[in-house]
Design a protein around this motif. Structure first.
Motif, short mmCIF file in Angstrom:
data_model
loop_
_atom_site.label_atom_id
_atom_site.label_comp_id
_atom_site.label_asym_id
_atom_site.label_seq_id
_atom_site.Cartn_x
_atom_site.Cartn_y
_atom_site.Cartn_z
N GLN A 12 11.81 -7.74 -1.49
CA GLN A 12 11.69 -6.95 -0.26
C GLN A 12 12.43 -5.62 -0.37
OE1 GLN A 12 9.69 -8.34 2.03
NE2 GLN A 12 9.76 -6.52 3.28
N ASP A 34 3.87 -6.93 1.60
CA ASP A 34 4.16 -8.35 1.80
C ASP A 34 4.52 -8.99 0.48
OD1 ASP A 34 3.51 -8.55 4.55
OD2 ASP A 34 1.39 -8.73 4.08
N SER A 47 2.88 -9.42 -5.24
CA SER A 47 3.13 -8.95 -3.89
C SER A 47 1.91 -8.12 -3.49
CB SER A 47 4.42 -8.12 -3.84
OG SER A 47 4.47 -7.18 -4.86
#
Length: 86
Positions: A12, A34, A47
């Motif tokens: 992230q 995401d 991802s």
């Protein structure tokens, strides 16, 4: 128009960093990121980057992600069908 890309952006924090740079370089696109799990074996693990806008220059978008040090490919549009039970 919406394009969905697979990437090897591993977490992230990196994703947020990449998003900031992409949004700066492609201000007319709505871009999101995401990730569900750790990226160990790209492209099996990946991802997702989504880009939405009137015009998406796919080659330029992919090249920019590559320039940032990550792999990027268009997610293939596949139709999965449930197999009949025998």
């Amino acid at each position: 128009m919406i394009e969905v890309f697979t990437t090897n952006i591993p977490n992230q924090n990196k994703g947020i960093s990449v998003l900031k740079k992409l949004k700066k370089n492609f201000p007319k696109l709505n871009i999101s990121f995401d990730i569900e799990r750790t990226i160990i074996n790209y492209p099996c693990d990946h991802s997702i980057l989504r880009a939405e806008g009137n015009t998406i220059l796919v080659e330029n978008f992919i090249k920019e992600v590559n320039t940032l040090g990550f792999e990027c490919d268009i997610l293939e549009d596949k139709v999965c069908r449930k197999q009949k039970e025998i």
